[in-house]
Design a protein around this motif. Structure first.
Motif: not given
Length: 180
Positions: A139-160
């Motif tokens: 919905x916010x159209x962030x890249x996985x890297x940006x979203x992981x940064x906002x959530x303070x998790x790794x990209x792998x954790x975000x994808x999970x």
């Protein structure tokens, strides 16, 4: 890290420039409102979160450092933290205090009539961290890297989180098909 498109505005906000605050609100308010609305499922609470987000940005703009995080990541983190504060307060209600009946109307940004309403309702029922990941990426159209940064998790954790969230949504939506 490349130049942040918001860097100059944030610098001006930190210096107390009211016009810069107004420009930033005009630039970021729709996305922050949409984020809060999707996280909380309540338009009035979303407006409160957006307002508090901008108050905090105004107060702390001079402390933002581009080398630590992009401004967009920072403002989304502030808004998400405020959403989680409100979600925690909801869980702390006592049984003596009954909440107001939830508004069954679709969110303002929902499209597709009944289908959009069903998706919005299902989104409110999945785990908060899964909802956060889905909202940021889809919905916010962030890249996985940006979203992981906002959530303070790794990209792998975000994808999970995204994968589990999509499975949860699919199970709820497929399970709801027979209800109509």
């Amino acid at each position: 890290m490349g130049a942040d498109p918001d860097e100059e505005l944030v610098r001006r906000i930190g210096a107390g420039d009211q016009a810069a605050v107004q420009a930033m609100v005009a630039r970021k308010l729709p996305r922050i409102l949409a984020l809060a609305n999707r996280m909380l499922g309540d338009a009035a609470e979303a407006e409160d979160v957006a307002q508090e987000t901008f108050v905090r940005i105004w107060r702390h703009a001079s402390g933002w450092r581009q080398e630590r995080a992009r401004f967009d990541t920072w403002i989304h983190r502030v808004a998400l933290n405020l959403c989680y504060d409100r979600l925690r307060r909801r869980r702390e209600w006592t049984t003596d205090e009954l909440p107001e009946v939830a508004d069954e109307a679709p969110l303002p940004d929902a499209v597709g009539g009944d289908e959009g309403r069903r998706v919005s309702q299902a989104l409110q029922r999945i785990a908060p961290r899964q909802r956060e990941a889905i909202v940021l990426v889809y919905y916010q159209e962030m890249s996985n890297i940006e979203a992981a940064g906002a959530m303070q998790v790794s990209v792998d954790a975000l994808e999970s989180l995204l994968a589990r969230g999509r499975r949860s949504l699919q199970a709820m939506l497929v399970g709801d098909d027979g209800d109509d």
